[in-house]
Design a protein around this motif. Structure first.
Motif, PDB file in Angstrom:
ATOM      1  N   PHE A 277       0.831  -1.212   0.000  1.00 43.82           N
ATOM      2  CA  PHE A 277       0.000   0.000   0.000  1.00 43.82           C
ATOM      3  C   PHE A 277       0.862   1.258   0.000  1.00 43.82           C
ATOM      4  O   PHE A 277       0.590   2.215  -0.740  1.00 43.82           O
ATOM      5  CB  PHE A 277      -0.917  -0.008   1.213  1.00 43.82           C
ATOM      6  N   VAL A 296      -5.807  -1.539  -1.641  1.00 43.29           N
ATOM      7  CA  VAL A 296      -6.280  -0.396  -0.851  1.00 43.29           C
ATOM      8  C   VAL A 296      -6.949  -0.886   0.433  1.00 43.29           C
ATOM      9  O   VAL A 296      -6.685  -0.366   1.524  1.00 43.29           O
ATOM     10  CB  VAL A 296      -7.260   0.467  -1.672  1.00 43.29           C
ATOM     11  N   GLY A 299      -4.262  -2.236   2.748  1.00 48.42           N
ATOM     12  CA  GLY A 299      -3.431  -1.186   3.326  1.00 48.42           C
ATOM     13  C   GLY A 299      -4.152  -0.436   4.435  1.00 48.42           C
ATOM     14  O   GLY A 299      -3.590  -0.196   5.512  1.00 48.42           O
TER      15      GLY A 299
END
Length: 436
Positions: A277, A296, A299
Protein backbone atom coordinates in the motif's frame (compact mmCIF):
# COMPACT_ATOMS: atom_id res chain seq x y z
CA UNK A 1 -33.08 -69.87 11.38
CA UNK A 2 -29.60 -70.94 10.22
CA UNK A 3 -26.71 -68.49 10.05
CA UNK A 4 -26.73 -68.72 6.25
CA UNK A 5 -30.42 -67.81 6.13
CA UNK A 6 -29.88 -64.91 8.52
CA UNK A 7 -27.04 -63.64 6.35
CA UNK A 8 -29.23 -63.86 3.24
CA UNK A 9 -31.98 -61.91 5.00
CA UNK A 10 -29.60 -59.16 6.14
CA UNK A 11 -27.86 -58.65 2.78
CA UNK A 12 -30.76 -56.81 1.05
CA UNK A 13 -31.03 -54.39 3.96
CA UNK A 14 -27.29 -53.76 3.90
CA UNK A 15 -27.39 -53.21 0.14
CA UNK A 16 -30.26 -50.73 0.47
CA UNK A 17 -28.42 -48.93 3.25
CA UNK A 18 -25.25 -48.59 1.18
CA UNK A 19 -27.29 -47.28 -1.75
CA UNK A 20 -28.80 -44.67 0.55
CA UNK A 21 -25.32 -43.65 1.75
CA UNK A 22 -24.15 -43.33 -1.87
CA UNK A 23 -27.13 -41.25 -2.97
CA UNK A 24 -27.00 -39.12 0.16
CA UNK A 25 -23.39 -38.15 -0.50
CA UNK A 26 -23.80 -37.75 -4.25
CA UNK A 27 -26.82 -35.44 -3.98
CA UNK A 28 -25.26 -33.49 -1.12
CA UNK A 29 -22.06 -32.91 -3.11
CA UNK A 30 -23.97 -31.73 -6.18
CA UNK A 31 -26.00 -29.35 -4.04
CA UNK A 32 -22.88 -28.00 -2.35
CA UNK A 33 -21.06 -27.33 -5.63
CA UNK A 34 -24.02 -25.70 -7.35
CA UNK A 35 -25.52 -23.89 -4.34
CA UNK A 36 -22.71 -23.07 -1.86
CA UNK A 37 -24.99 -21.09 0.53
CA UNK A 38 -26.49 -24.46 1.52
CA UNK A 39 -23.18 -25.49 3.14
CA UNK A 40 -24.28 -24.70 6.74
CA UNK A 41 -27.28 -27.00 6.26
CA UNK A 42 -25.31 -29.72 4.47
CA UNK A 43 -22.56 -29.82 7.09
CA UNK A 44 -24.57 -31.63 9.81
CA UNK A 45 -26.19 -33.82 7.14
CA UNK A 46 -22.72 -35.09 6.17
CA UNK A 47 -22.53 -36.94 9.45
CA UNK A 48 -26.12 -38.12 9.89
CA UNK A 49 -26.17 -41.26 7.70
CA UNK A 50 -22.84 -42.73 8.90
CA UNK A 51 -23.71 -41.79 12.50
CA UNK A 52 -27.09 -43.51 12.28
CA UNK A 53 -25.43 -46.54 10.71
CA UNK A 54 -22.92 -46.70 13.55
CA UNK A 55 -25.65 -46.32 16.16
CA UNK A 56 -27.70 -49.10 14.59
CA UNK A 57 -24.70 -51.46 14.59
CA UNK A 58 -23.16 -50.69 17.97
CA UNK A 59 -25.95 -48.98 19.91
CA UNK A 60 -23.72 -46.18 21.20
CA UNK A 61 -21.97 -43.01 20.11
CA UNK A 62 -18.23 -43.03 19.36
CA UNK A 63 -16.36 -41.14 22.06
CA UNK A 64 -12.61 -40.79 22.32
CA UNK A 65 -9.98 -38.40 23.61
CA UNK A 66 -9.99 -35.22 21.50
CA UNK A 67 -7.08 -34.87 19.11
CA UNK A 68 -4.65 -31.93 19.47
CA UNK A 69 -6.35 -30.26 16.51
CA UNK A 70 -9.73 -30.48 18.24
CA UNK A 71 -8.21 -29.08 21.44
CA UNK A 72 -6.77 -26.08 19.58
CA UNK A 73 -10.11 -25.50 17.85
CA UNK A 74 -11.82 -25.54 21.25
CA UNK A 75 -9.33 -22.96 22.53
CA UNK A 76 -10.04 -20.82 19.48
CA UNK A 77 -13.78 -21.16 20.10
CA UNK A 78 -13.33 -20.07 23.73
CA UNK A 79 -11.29 -17.05 22.71
CA UNK A 80 -13.75 -16.08 19.96
CA UNK A 81 -16.55 -16.19 22.52
CA UNK A 82 -14.65 -13.61 24.55
CA UNK A 83 -13.64 -11.62 21.47
CA UNK A 84 -17.26 -11.34 20.31
CA UNK A 85 -18.13 -9.41 23.46
CA UNK A 86 -16.34 -6.26 22.24
CA UNK A 87 -17.36 -6.50 18.59
CA UNK A 88 -19.13 -3.53 17.02
CA UNK A 89 -21.64 -6.07 15.71
CA UNK A 90 -22.15 -8.43 18.69
CA UNK A 91 -25.21 -10.18 17.26
CA UNK A 92 -23.31 -11.23 14.14
CA UNK A 93 -20.22 -12.05 16.18
CA UNK A 94 -21.99 -14.38 18.62
CA UNK A 95 -23.85 -16.05 15.76
CA UNK A 96 -20.49 -16.70 14.09
CA UNK A 97 -19.06 -18.17 17.28
CA UNK A 98 -22.12 -20.40 17.60
CA UNK A 99 -21.51 -21.78 14.12
CA UNK A 100 -17.84 -22.29 14.92
CA UNK A 101 -18.72 -24.39 17.97
CA UNK A 102 -21.20 -26.37 15.87
CA UNK A 103 -18.38 -27.06 13.40
CA UNK A 104 -16.18 -28.34 16.24
CA UNK A 105 -18.90 -30.68 17.50
CA UNK A 106 -19.76 -32.03 14.04
CA UNK A 107 -16.11 -32.64 13.17
CA UNK A 108 -15.45 -34.38 16.47
CA UNK A 109 -18.38 -36.77 16.04
CA UNK A 110 -17.82 -37.34 12.33
CA UNK A 111 -14.11 -38.08 12.55
CA UNK A 112 -14.71 -40.49 15.43
CA UNK A 113 -17.35 -42.33 13.40
CA UNK A 114 -15.08 -42.60 10.36
CA UNK A 115 -12.32 -44.19 12.43
CA UNK A 116 -14.66 -47.00 13.48
CA UNK A 117 -17.28 -47.41 10.79
CA UNK A 118 -17.44 -50.39 8.44
CA UNK A 119 -15.22 -50.19 5.37
CA UNK A 120 -18.16 -50.73 3.01
CA UNK A 121 -19.88 -47.60 4.33
CA UNK A 122 -16.75 -45.50 3.75
CA UNK A 123 -16.54 -46.93 0.25
CA UNK A 124 -20.16 -45.97 -0.50
CA UNK A 125 -19.51 -42.47 0.86
CA UNK A 126 -16.41 -42.14 -1.33
CA UNK A 127 -18.30 -43.28 -4.43
CA UNK A 128 -21.08 -40.80 -3.72
CA UNK A 129 -18.56 -38.00 -3.27
CA UNK A 130 -16.89 -38.83 -6.58
CA UNK A 131 -20.18 -39.11 -8.47
CA UNK A 132 -21.44 -35.83 -7.01
CA UNK A 133 -18.26 -34.00 -7.99
CA UNK A 134 -18.40 -35.40 -11.52
CA UNK A 135 -22.02 -34.32 -12.05
CA UNK A 136 -21.62 -30.99 -10.27
CA UNK A 137 -18.41 -30.24 -12.17
CA UNK A 138 -20.04 -31.05 -15.51
CA UNK A 139 -22.94 -28.68 -14.82
CA UNK A 140 -20.52 -26.02 -13.60
CA UNK A 141 -18.54 -26.42 -16.82
CA UNK A 142 -21.64 -25.86 -18.94
CA UNK A 143 -22.46 -22.75 -16.92
CA UNK A 144 -18.93 -21.36 -17.22
CA UNK A 145 -18.74 -21.83 -20.99
CA UNK A 146 -22.30 -20.73 -21.85
CA UNK A 147 -22.58 -17.59 -19.75
CA UNK A 148 -24.69 -19.47 -17.17
CA UNK A 149 -27.02 -20.79 -19.83
CA UNK A 150 -28.72 -23.29 -17.52
CA UNK A 151 -29.46 -20.61 -14.97
CA UNK A 152 -30.80 -18.25 -17.64
CA UNK A 153 -33.07 -21.00 -18.93
CA UNK A 154 -34.38 -21.63 -15.41
CA UNK A 155 -34.94 -17.90 -14.88
CA UNK A 156 -37.09 -17.83 -18.03
CA UNK A 157 -39.25 -20.53 -16.47
CA UNK A 158 -39.13 -19.23 -12.89
CA UNK A 159 -38.58 -15.44 -12.88
CA UNK A 160 -38.23 -15.56 -9.08
CA UNK A 161 -34.72 -16.96 -9.64
CA UNK A 162 -33.65 -13.69 -11.27
CA UNK A 163 -30.77 -12.18 -9.22
CA UNK A 164 -30.69 -8.56 -8.11
CA UNK A 165 -30.17 -5.96 -10.82
CA UNK A 166 -26.61 -5.28 -9.67
CA UNK A 167 -25.69 -8.83 -10.64
CA UNK A 168 -26.68 -8.36 -14.29
CA UNK A 169 -25.35 -6.28 -17.19
CA UNK A 170 -27.64 -4.98 -19.93
CA UNK A 171 -25.96 -4.98 -23.34
CA UNK A 172 -26.58 -2.43 -26.09
CA UNK A 173 -29.12 -4.73 -27.73
CA UNK A 174 -31.10 -4.92 -24.49
CA UNK A 175 -29.94 -8.42 -23.57
CA UNK A 176 -29.44 -8.98 -19.84
CA UNK A 177 -26.27 -10.93 -19.07
CA UNK A 178 -25.52 -12.48 -15.70
CA UNK A 179 -22.20 -11.40 -14.21
CA UNK A 180 -19.58 -14.14 -14.30
CA UNK A 181 -18.67 -13.70 -10.63
CA UNK A 182 -21.97 -15.33 -9.65
CA UNK A 183 -20.15 -18.63 -10.20
CA UNK A 184 -17.24 -17.74 -7.90
CA UNK A 185 -18.47 -19.56 -4.83
CA UNK A 186 -19.30 -22.70 -6.83
CA UNK A 187 -15.85 -22.60 -8.40
CA UNK A 188 -14.43 -22.30 -4.88
CA UNK A 189 -16.30 -25.39 -3.69
CA UNK A 190 -15.05 -27.49 -6.58
CA UNK A 191 -11.49 -26.28 -6.01
CA UNK A 192 -11.66 -27.15 -2.30
CA UNK A 193 -13.08 -30.62 -2.88
CA UNK A 194 -10.90 -31.61 -5.84
CA UNK A 195 -7.98 -33.10 -3.87
CA UNK A 196 -10.05 -35.03 -1.30
CA UNK A 197 -12.02 -36.52 -4.21
CA UNK A 198 -8.82 -37.42 -6.08
CA UNK A 199 -7.65 -39.12 -2.89
CA UNK A 200 -10.93 -41.00 -2.61
CA UNK A 201 -10.47 -42.27 -6.18
CA UNK A 202 -7.08 -43.75 -5.31
CA UNK A 203 -8.40 -45.19 -2.04
CA UNK A 204 -11.02 -47.31 -3.85
CA UNK A 205 -8.27 -49.59 -5.13
CA UNK A 206 -9.77 -49.94 -8.61
CA UNK A 207 -7.96 -50.83 -11.80
CA UNK A 208 -5.88 -48.13 -13.45
CA UNK A 209 -8.43 -47.89 -16.26
CA UNK A 210 -11.33 -47.24 -13.89
CA UNK A 211 -9.27 -44.76 -11.89
CA UNK A 212 -8.39 -42.91 -15.09
CA UNK A 213 -12.06 -42.74 -16.08
CA UNK A 214 -12.98 -41.28 -12.70
CA UNK A 215 -10.22 -38.67 -12.93
CA UNK A 216 -11.35 -37.76 -16.44
CA UNK A 217 -14.85 -37.23 -15.03
CA UNK A 218 -13.37 -34.38 -12.96
CA UNK A 219 -11.94 -32.69 -16.07
CA UNK A 220 -15.06 -30.61 -16.91
CA UNK A 221 -15.08 -29.08 -13.43
CA UNK A 222 -11.35 -28.37 -13.73
CA UNK A 223 -12.00 -26.67 -17.06
CA UNK A 224 -14.64 -24.53 -15.34
CA UNK A 225 -11.97 -23.30 -12.89
CA UNK A 226 -9.76 -22.24 -15.80
CA UNK A 227 -12.67 -20.61 -17.63
CA UNK A 228 -14.00 -18.74 -14.62
CA UNK A 229 -13.17 -15.19 -13.54
CA UNK A 230 -12.27 -16.30 -10.03
CA UNK A 231 -8.52 -15.69 -9.91
CA UNK A 232 -8.32 -16.86 -6.29
CA UNK A 233 -9.51 -20.36 -7.22
CA UNK A 234 -7.09 -20.48 -10.14
CA UNK A 235 -4.20 -19.55 -7.85
CA UNK A 236 -5.35 -22.06 -5.23
CA UNK A 237 -5.67 -24.88 -7.74
CA UNK A 238 -2.32 -24.08 -9.34
CA UNK A 239 -0.60 -23.78 -5.95
CA UNK A 240 -2.03 -27.10 -4.75
CA UNK A 241 -0.97 -28.72 -8.03
CA UNK A 242 2.58 -27.46 -7.50
CA UNK A 243 2.57 -28.95 -3.99
CA UNK A 244 1.25 -32.24 -5.40
CA UNK A 245 3.96 -32.48 -8.09
CA UNK A 246 6.73 -31.38 -5.73
CA UNK A 247 5.60 -33.92 -3.13
CA UNK A 248 5.74 -36.69 -5.72
CA UNK A 249 9.33 -35.67 -6.55
CA UNK A 250 10.69 -34.54 -3.17
CA UNK A 251 8.29 -35.22 -0.25
CA UNK A 252 10.53 -33.73 2.44
CA UNK A 253 11.03 -30.50 0.49
CA UNK A 254 7.29 -30.21 -0.15
CA UNK A 255 6.45 -30.70 3.54
CA UNK A 256 8.96 -28.09 4.66
CA UNK A 257 7.76 -25.65 2.00
CA UNK A 258 4.14 -25.91 3.12
CA UNK A 259 5.03 -25.46 6.79
CA UNK A 260 7.36 -22.52 6.07
CA UNK A 261 4.75 -20.88 3.82
CA UNK A 262 2.09 -21.20 6.52
CA UNK A 263 4.29 -19.60 9.17
CA UNK A 264 5.44 -16.83 6.82
CA UNK A 265 1.87 -16.06 5.77
CA UNK A 266 0.67 -15.51 9.34
CA UNK A 267 3.77 -13.61 10.49
CA UNK A 268 4.41 -11.45 7.43
CA UNK A 269 0.94 -10.67 6.07
CA UNK A 270 0.60 -7.32 7.86
CA UNK A 271 4.01 -5.83 6.92
CA UNK A 272 3.72 -7.12 3.35
CA UNK A 273 0.31 -5.61 2.63
CA UNK A 274 1.37 -2.40 4.39
CA UNK A 275 4.44 -2.21 2.14
CA UNK A 276 2.35 -2.83 -0.99
CA UNK A 277 0.00 0.00 0.00
CA UNK A 278 2.76 2.45 0.90
CA UNK A 279 4.37 1.84 -2.51
CA UNK A 280 0.97 2.52 -4.13
CA UNK A 281 0.88 -0.87 -5.79
CA UNK A 282 -2.83 -0.24 -6.28
CA UNK A 283 -1.88 2.10 -9.13
CA UNK A 284 -0.04 -0.61 -11.05
CA UNK A 285 -1.61 -1.01 -14.47
CA UNK A 286 -0.79 -4.70 -14.69
CA UNK A 287 -3.06 -5.46 -11.75
CA UNK A 288 -6.73 -6.19 -12.34
CA UNK A 289 -9.11 -3.58 -10.86
CA UNK A 290 -10.29 -6.05 -8.20
CA UNK A 291 -6.68 -6.65 -7.16
CA UNK A 292 -5.98 -2.90 -7.07
CA UNK A 293 -9.00 -2.44 -4.81
CA UNK A 294 -7.80 -5.22 -2.52
CA UNK A 295 -4.43 -3.51 -2.08
CA UNK A 296 -6.28 -0.40 -0.85
CA UNK A 297 -8.49 -2.43 1.49
CA UNK A 298 -5.48 -4.34 2.83
CA UNK A 299 -3.43 -1.19 3.33
CA UNK A 300 -6.17 0.66 5.18
CA UNK A 301 -7.00 -2.39 7.31
CA UNK A 302 -3.35 -2.93 8.22
CA UNK A 303 -3.22 0.64 9.54
CA UNK A 304 -6.10 -0.08 11.92
CA UNK A 305 -4.52 -3.19 13.46
CA UNK A 306 -2.28 -1.19 15.78
CA UNK A 307 -5.32 0.25 17.57
CA UNK A 308 -6.15 -3.19 19.02
CA UNK A 309 -2.99 -5.15 18.34
CA UNK A 310 -3.22 -7.76 21.10
CA UNK A 311 -6.90 -8.70 21.23
CA UNK A 312 -8.28 -7.28 17.99
CA UNK A 313 -11.30 -5.12 17.27
CA UNK A 314 -13.83 -7.99 17.48
CA UNK A 315 -15.43 -10.41 15.04
CA UNK A 316 -17.46 -8.73 12.26
CA UNK A 317 -16.14 -5.27 13.16
CA UNK A 318 -14.81 -4.66 9.63
CA UNK A 319 -18.33 -4.77 8.19
CA UNK A 320 -19.69 -2.54 10.96
CA UNK A 321 -16.93 0.04 10.50
CA UNK A 322 -17.47 0.02 6.73
CA UNK A 323 -21.17 0.78 7.18
CA UNK A 324 -20.42 3.65 9.57
CA UNK A 325 -17.63 5.26 7.52
CA UNK A 326 -18.74 4.43 3.98
CA UNK A 327 -20.26 7.88 3.28
CA UNK A 328 -17.20 9.81 4.51
CA UNK A 329 -14.39 7.57 3.29
CA UNK A 330 -11.80 9.34 1.15
CA UNK A 331 -10.15 7.81 -1.92
CA UNK A 332 -6.61 6.52 -1.72
CA UNK A 333 -4.05 8.97 -3.18
CA UNK A 334 -4.10 8.76 -6.96
CA UNK A 335 -7.00 6.30 -6.97
CA UNK A 336 -10.77 6.12 -7.05
CA UNK A 337 -10.83 3.34 -4.47
CA UNK A 338 -12.00 4.55 -1.07
CA UNK A 339 -10.03 3.95 2.10
CA UNK A 340 -12.13 1.53 4.12
CA UNK A 341 -12.15 -1.92 5.66
CA UNK A 342 -14.83 -2.88 3.13
CA UNK A 343 -17.34 -5.55 4.15
CA UNK A 344 -14.33 -7.69 5.10
CA UNK A 345 -10.60 -7.74 4.46
CA UNK A 346 -10.67 -10.13 1.45
CA UNK A 347 -7.78 -11.86 3.24
CA UNK A 348 -8.46 -14.31 6.06
CA UNK A 349 -5.05 -13.80 7.62
CA UNK A 350 -5.26 -10.01 7.64
CA UNK A 351 -8.85 -10.24 8.89
CA UNK A 352 -7.65 -12.47 11.72
CA UNK A 353 -5.05 -9.92 12.77
CA UNK A 354 -7.53 -7.04 12.57
CA UNK A 355 -10.53 -8.61 14.28
CA UNK A 356 -8.90 -11.10 16.69
CA UNK A 357 -5.48 -9.51 17.19
CA UNK A 358 -2.13 -11.14 17.86
CA UNK A 359 -3.82 -13.70 20.12
CA UNK A 360 -6.10 -14.83 17.31
CA UNK A 361 -3.21 -14.88 14.82
CA UNK A 362 -1.17 -17.06 17.19
CA UNK A 363 -4.08 -19.45 17.63
CA UNK A 364 -4.58 -19.66 13.84
CA UNK A 365 -0.86 -20.29 13.38
CA UNK A 366 -1.02 -23.07 15.98
CA UNK A 367 -4.09 -24.64 14.38
CA UNK A 368 -2.39 -24.83 10.99
CA UNK A 369 0.77 -26.32 12.48
CA UNK A 370 -1.18 -28.97 14.39
CA UNK A 371 -3.13 -29.84 11.23
CA UNK A 372 0.13 -30.19 9.31
CA UNK A 373 1.55 -32.32 12.12
CA UNK A 374 -1.52 -34.56 11.89
CA UNK A 375 -1.10 -34.84 8.12
CA UNK A 376 2.58 -35.78 8.55
CA UNK A 377 1.50 -38.70 10.77
CA UNK A 378 -1.19 -39.95 8.37
CA UNK A 379 -0.74 -42.88 5.97
CA UNK A 380 2.12 -42.25 3.54
CA UNK A 381 0.05 -42.68 0.38
CA UNK A 382 -2.54 -40.10 1.54
CA UNK A 383 -0.12 -37.36 2.54
CA UNK A 384 0.34 -35.97 -0.97
CA UNK A 385 -3.41 -35.35 -1.25
CA UNK A 386 -3.76 -33.98 2.27
CA UNK A 387 -0.92 -31.49 1.82
CA UNK A 388 -2.45 -30.42 -1.50
CA UNK A 389 -5.84 -30.00 0.18
CA UNK A 390 -4.24 -27.87 2.90
CA UNK A 391 -2.47 -25.73 0.29
CA UNK A 392 -5.67 -25.19 -1.72
CA UNK A 393 -7.62 -24.22 1.41
CA UNK A 394 -4.90 -21.86 2.65
CA UNK A 395 -4.58 -20.14 -0.72
CA UNK A 396 -8.35 -19.76 -1.12
CA UNK A 397 -8.47 -17.98 2.23
CA UNK A 398 -5.73 -15.57 1.20
CA UNK A 399 -7.44 -13.15 -1.19
CA UNK A 400 -11.17 -13.74 -1.25
CA UNK A 401 -14.28 -13.90 0.94
CA UNK A 402 -14.69 -13.36 4.67
CA UNK A 403 -13.27 -15.98 7.00
CA UNK A 404 -16.51 -15.71 9.02
CA UNK A 405 -18.86 -16.28 6.08
CA UNK A 406 -21.14 -19.16 7.22
CA UNK A 407 -20.92 -20.95 3.88
CA UNK A 408 -17.10 -20.76 3.83
CA UNK A 409 -16.65 -21.89 7.45
CA UNK A 410 -18.98 -24.80 6.78
CA UNK A 411 -17.22 -25.60 3.50
CA UNK A 412 -13.84 -25.91 5.20
CA UNK A 413 -15.43 -28.34 7.66
CA UNK A 414 -17.02 -30.34 4.82
CA UNK A 415 -13.64 -30.53 3.07
CA UNK A 416 -12.19 -31.95 6.30
CA UNK A 417 -14.92 -34.58 6.35
CA UNK A 418 -14.34 -35.36 2.67
CA UNK A 419 -10.62 -35.76 3.35
CA UNK A 420 -11.43 -38.10 6.24
CA UNK A 421 -13.54 -40.25 3.93
CA UNK A 422 -10.58 -40.57 1.59
CA UNK A 423 -7.90 -41.21 4.18
CA UNK A 424 -9.58 -42.80 7.23
CA UNK A 425 -8.23 -46.28 7.99
CA UNK A 426 -10.57 -49.01 6.80
CA UNK A 427 -12.23 -51.05 9.57
CA UNK A 428 -13.16 -54.63 8.61
CA UNK A 429 -16.83 -55.54 8.55
CA UNK A 430 -16.13 -58.05 11.33
CA UNK A 431 -14.83 -55.38 13.70
CA UNK A 432 -15.25 -56.15 17.36
CA UNK A 433 -18.09 -54.30 19.05
CA UNK A 434 -16.55 -51.37 20.99
CA UNK A 435 -16.99 -51.22 24.72
CA UNK A 436 -18.23 -48.42 27.02
Amino acid sequence: MSSAAQSAAVQPRVGAGLTLVFLWNACGTILLVLFPPTAPVLLPLCAIVPLVWYWKVYGLLPWSKPSPVMVVMALIGAYLLLNASWSLSPHTAFRTVGLFWAVIAILYVSLNVFERIDRTVLRAMAMGLIAGMAVGGAILCVEAFTGQGIRRMLIAILPALQPEARHTVVLDDGTAVLRAYLLNRSITEFTLLFWPVAMAIERLGLSKWKMACMLVALAPGTAAIVRSEHATSKIAFAGALIVYVLFRLHPVVAKRLVVASWVATIVLVVPLVSLAFSQQLYRAGWLAPSAQHRVVIWGYTSEQIGKSLLLGSGIATARAVNEMERSVAKPAPGSTFHLSTSLHSHNAYLQTWYETGAVGALLLLSLGLFILRSIAHSEAWAQVYLYSTFAASALLAATSFSIWAPWLMSSFAIVTIAAAVGSAPAVPATAVRPTG
